[in-house]
Design an enzyme around this catalytic site. Structure first.
Site, PDB file in Angstrom:
ATOM      1  N   HIS A 308     -32.879  -0.847   0.763  1.00 36.52           N
ATOM      2  CA  HIS A 308     -32.157  -2.077   1.079  1.00 36.52           C
ATOM      3  C   HIS A 308     -33.158  -3.215   1.198  1.00 36.52           C
ATOM      4  CE1 HIS A 308     -29.438  -4.894   3.041  1.00 36.52           C
ATOM      5  NE2 HIS A 308     -28.480  -4.141   2.546  1.00 36.52           N
ATOM      6  N   ASP A 366     -23.720   2.513   1.000  1.00 41.42           N
ATOM      7  CA  ASP A 366     -23.035   3.095  -0.160  1.00 41.42           C
ATOM      8  C   ASP A 366     -23.303   4.594  -0.333  1.00 41.42           C
ATOM      9  OD1 ASP A 366     -21.824   0.727  -1.083  1.00 41.42           O
ATOM     10  OD2 ASP A 366     -23.751   0.043  -1.832  1.00 41.42           O
TER      11      ASP A 366
HETATM   12  N1  CMC Z   1     -35.082   4.671  -5.575  1.00 43.36           N
HETATM   13  C1  CMC Z   1     -36.395   4.701  -5.895  1.00 43.36           C
HETATM   14  N2  CMC Z   1     -37.260   3.721  -5.613  1.00 43.36           N
HETATM   15  C2  CMC Z   1     -36.787   2.647  -4.966  1.00 43.36           C
HETATM   16  C3  CMC Z   1     -35.424   2.541  -4.592  1.00 43.36           C
HETATM   17  C4  CMC Z   1     -34.566   3.613  -4.927  1.00 43.36           C
HETATM   18  N3  CMC Z   1     -33.270   3.562  -4.593  1.00 43.36           N
HETATM   19  N4  CMC Z   1     -35.219   1.367  -3.977  1.00 43.36           N
HETATM   20  C5  CMC Z   1     -36.401   0.748  -3.942  1.00 43.36           C
HETATM   21  N5  CMC Z   1     -37.357   1.514  -4.545  1.00 43.36           N
HETATM   22  C6  CMC Z   1     -38.791   1.217  -4.636  1.00 43.36           C
HETATM   23  C7  CMC Z   1     -39.078   0.191  -5.731  1.00 43.36           C
HETATM   24  O1  CMC Z   1     -39.315   0.807  -6.972  1.00 43.36           O
HETATM   25  C8  CMC Z   1     -40.292  -0.482  -5.151  1.00 43.36           C
HETATM   26  O2  CMC Z   1     -41.395   0.342  -5.354  1.00 43.36           O
HETATM   27  P1  CMC Z   1     -42.880  -0.274  -5.608  1.00 43.36           P
HETATM   28  O3  CMC Z   1     -43.223  -1.019  -4.353  1.00 43.36           O
HETATM   29  O4  CMC Z   1     -43.718   0.903  -5.885  1.00 43.36           O
HETATM   30  O5  CMC Z   1     -42.728  -1.199  -6.804  1.00 43.36           O
HETATM   31  C9  CMC Z   1     -40.032  -0.516  -3.648  1.00 43.36           C
HETATM   32  O6  CMC Z   1     -39.171   0.609  -3.411  1.00 43.36           O
HETATM   33  C10 CMC Z   1     -39.330  -1.786  -3.171  1.00 43.36           C
HETATM   34  O7  CMC Z   1     -38.130  -1.942  -3.897  1.00 43.36           O
HETATM   35  P2  CMC Z   1     -37.559  -3.310  -4.460  1.00 43.36           P
HETATM   36  O8  CMC Z   1     -36.822  -3.056  -5.730  1.00 43.36           O
HETATM   37  O9  CMC Z   1     -38.637  -4.337  -4.483  1.00 43.36           O
HETATM   38  O10 CMC Z   1     -36.552  -3.664  -3.313  1.00 43.36           O
HETATM   39  P3  CMC Z   1     -35.426  -4.754  -3.352  1.00 43.36           P
HETATM   40  O11 CMC Z   1     -35.297  -5.259  -1.975  1.00 43.36           O
HETATM   41  O12 CMC Z   1     -35.655  -5.762  -4.412  1.00 43.36           O
HETATM   42  O13 CMC Z   1     -34.114  -3.920  -3.770  1.00 43.36           O
HETATM   43  C11 CMC Z   1     -32.215  -2.516  -3.632  1.00 43.36           C
HETATM   44  C12 CMC Z   1     -33.194  -3.424  -2.872  1.00 43.36           C
HETATM   45  C13 CMC Z   1     -31.073  -2.151  -2.706  1.00 43.36           C
HETATM   46  C14 CMC Z   1     -31.635  -3.286  -4.827  1.00 43.36           C
HETATM   47  C15 CMC Z   1     -32.969  -1.248  -4.112  1.00 43.36           C
HETATM   48  O14 CMC Z   1     -33.430  -0.529  -2.994  1.00 43.36           O
HETATM   49  C16 CMC Z   1     -32.099  -0.352  -4.993  1.00 43.36           C
HETATM   50  O15 CMC Z   1     -32.032  -0.580  -6.213  1.00 43.36           O
HETATM   51  N6  CMC Z   1     -31.408   0.665  -4.389  1.00 43.36           N
HETATM   52  C17 CMC Z   1     -30.500   1.498  -5.157  1.00 43.36           C
HETATM   53  C18 CMC Z   1     -29.179   0.776  -5.344  1.00 43.36           C
HETATM   54  C19 CMC Z   1     -28.373   0.701  -4.070  1.00 43.36           C
HETATM   55  O16 CMC Z   1     -28.206   1.692  -3.367  1.00 43.36           O
HETATM   56  N7  CMC Z   1     -27.801  -0.490  -3.766  1.00 43.36           N
HETATM   57  C20 CMC Z   1     -26.961  -0.718  -2.612  1.00 43.36           C
HETATM   58  C21 CMC Z   1     -27.590  -1.643  -1.638  1.00 43.36           C
HETATM   59  S1  CMC Z   1     -26.795  -1.665  -0.020  1.00 43.36           S
HETATM   60  C22 CMC Z   1     -25.173  -2.200  -0.239  1.00 43.36           C
HETATM   61  C23 CMC Z   1     -24.996  -3.474  -0.968  1.00 43.36           C
HETATM   62  O17 CMC Z   1     -25.794  -4.400  -0.922  1.00 43.36           O
HETATM   63  O18 CMC Z   1     -23.999  -3.572  -1.652  1.00 43.36           O
END
Ligand code: CMC
Length: 431
Positions: A308, A366
């Protein structure tokens, strides 16, 4: 107390300026950077808005490190345990919990707006039978502005209130019509003798040829999920609603834009993706393989329902839903649920893995919600629609807050231009 200031120094020119620091009720202070372009000729650059406060708001507070979520100051755990979705809707829209008579009046107002214009219902026939329900729901909501223009003066508080009641009341009807269209079944009209969630379940599952009895356990489980999804401060879809609404666009258009933003798998679309992922993983033996894929930056696979932007600790909503899964599955008599067992195991294994630990990636809202939706008989393609139904009140509350603020301005971010420098046009034959 003296006003807090933050000193900003341009090391190249030595020019200094003082930025006002603003404090909220709780949470980190923010720097008011409005003057930095005038003072220093620069903009701030924050792709993804990781550290940018775009607005003041009194609606929802999150402390992502502590795993805290509060609506209008009330902890989500207390609301989940003691409140109802209708009460939470009133709270989010009005700022305080309703007194008994206020709640009765609010329930009545919502109840009397549940039908949609009959012509709107015919729109569904224009959609392919296997259209994704989110496509139908966002299109039908956008079309509402063609029907309800008697109350669309955004500067008229009574019109805004009627809009709020209409959209909250009608979105379950719109969603149910999309579901019935996918099934090829006749549309079921709303029943105003039922509560909000019971009416939704009836519209989803009743058929004209036999009686249907709404299971109170199912209605209660849905009510809980709706409370947990009702608002989440400036998330992507809410920010979309605010940005679209800041142009003065009609509120149905703004909410439809919010539904479209919610659909993405990084946001509300994750609940549908989680179930697809669990089915793909299949058994506990396969978990290590999929975890390795999630860690591999060259694969597009992510652990859906994990991570998140704000929570760097357990998402408090996921904790409540996980506990509810146990209770709801038991009460619905579906204790042997292999996907829930797999989800629990996946969480356990991931939370011991240094990749997830170091990045503070925990299950989010989720991760477990789809288990409950499935147990209620709601198909996977409708999961994000469920999220949209619940989040509508949050979108409306934020839209209302923005429009009623006399200082509202159009939202208009700036950019760092990295394209070509000025060049002269070359005639077609000379390129
Ligand atoms: N699986 C594997 N690696 C992950 C994941 C994941 N679900 N989420 C984040 N990472 C890694 C990412 O690759 C990055 O690694 P590094 O630092 O080595 O590059 C690090 O963690 C930070 O991630 P980020 O993409 O910079 O984080 P963000 O804040 O931009 O994204 C997120 C947040 C929710 C989009 C992301 O965690 C994600 O894609 N999660 C899976 C989709 C999901 O479950 N979404 C629902 C969110 S909660 C409800 C809502 O908002 O609707």
């Amino acid at each position: 107390m003296a006003d807090k200031k933050f000193e900003l120094t341009d090391l190249a020119s030595g020019k200094k300026s003082l930025l006002p620091v603003k404090s909220g009720t709780i949470g980190p202070d923010v720097l008011d950077i409005a003057a930095i372009n005038k003072d220093h000729g620069v903009f701030t650059h924050d792709p993804g808005f990781g550290v940018t406060s775009a607005t003041e708001s009194k609606i929802t507070y999150i402390d992502g490190d502590a795993g805290v979520l509060e609506y209008r100051g009330y902890p989500i755990e207390q609301l989940a345990e003691k409140s109802s979705f209708m009460e939470v809707c009133y709270l989010l829209l009005n700022g305080d919990l309703p007194k008994k008579a206020e709640l009765e009046k609010f329930n009545d107002d919502i109840r009397h707006h549940t039908m949609i214009n009959e012509t709107l219902l015919r729109f569904y026939n224009g959609f392919h039978h296997n259209a994704h329900p989110m496509a139908m729901v966002s299109a039908v909501i956008a079309s509402m502005s063609a029907f309800y223009h008697d109350s669309m003066d955004i500067h008229n508080p009574r019109h805004r209130e009627i809009f709020a009641h209409r959209i909250i009341a009608k979105i379950p009807t719109i969603a149910a019509a999309a579901h019935k269209h996918s099934l090829g079944q006749p549309f079921v009209y709303p029943r105003n003798d039922l509560g909000y969630c019971a009416n939704m379940l009836n519209m989803f599952f009743a058929v004209p040829c036999e009686p249907y009895h709404v299971d109170p356990v199912a209605a209660e489980a849905l009510d809980l999920l709706f409370i947990l999804h009702a608002d989440h401060e400036q998330n992507a879809s809410t920010s979309t609603v605010r940005l679209a609404g800041s142009t003065g666009a009609n509120p149905y258009a703004a909410i439809s834009a919010g539904v479209a933003a919610l659909w993405g798998p990084a946001h509300g679309g994750a609940n549908e993706a989680v179930l697809a992922m669990l089915e793909q993983i299949g058994t506990v033996e396969n978990v290590p393989k999929y975890l390795a894929m999630a860690k591999d930056k060259s694969s597009h696979f992510r652990l859906m329902g994990f991570g998140h932007r704000v929570y760097k600790n357990f998402d408090p909503r996921a904790k409540i839903i996980r506990a509810a899964c146990h209770k709801v599955l038991e009460r619905l008599g579906s204790t042997n649920n292999p996907l829930f067992e797999l989800a629990l195991k996946l969480e356990e294994i991931a939370l011991k893995d240094s990749y997830f630990v170091e990045r503070k990636l925990y299950p989010n809202v989720d991760f477990y919600s789809g288990i409950i939706y499935s147990a209620l008989g709601i198909p996977r393609s409708m999961f994000t629609v469920m999220f949209a139904i619940a989040r509508t009140v949050g979108w409306v509350a934020h839209w209302q807050e923005m429009i009623s603020d006399p200082a509202m301005r159009i939202g208009r971010p700036r950019q760092l231009y990295t394209g070509a420098g000025k060049r002269d046009y070359v005639e077609l034959g000379k390129r």
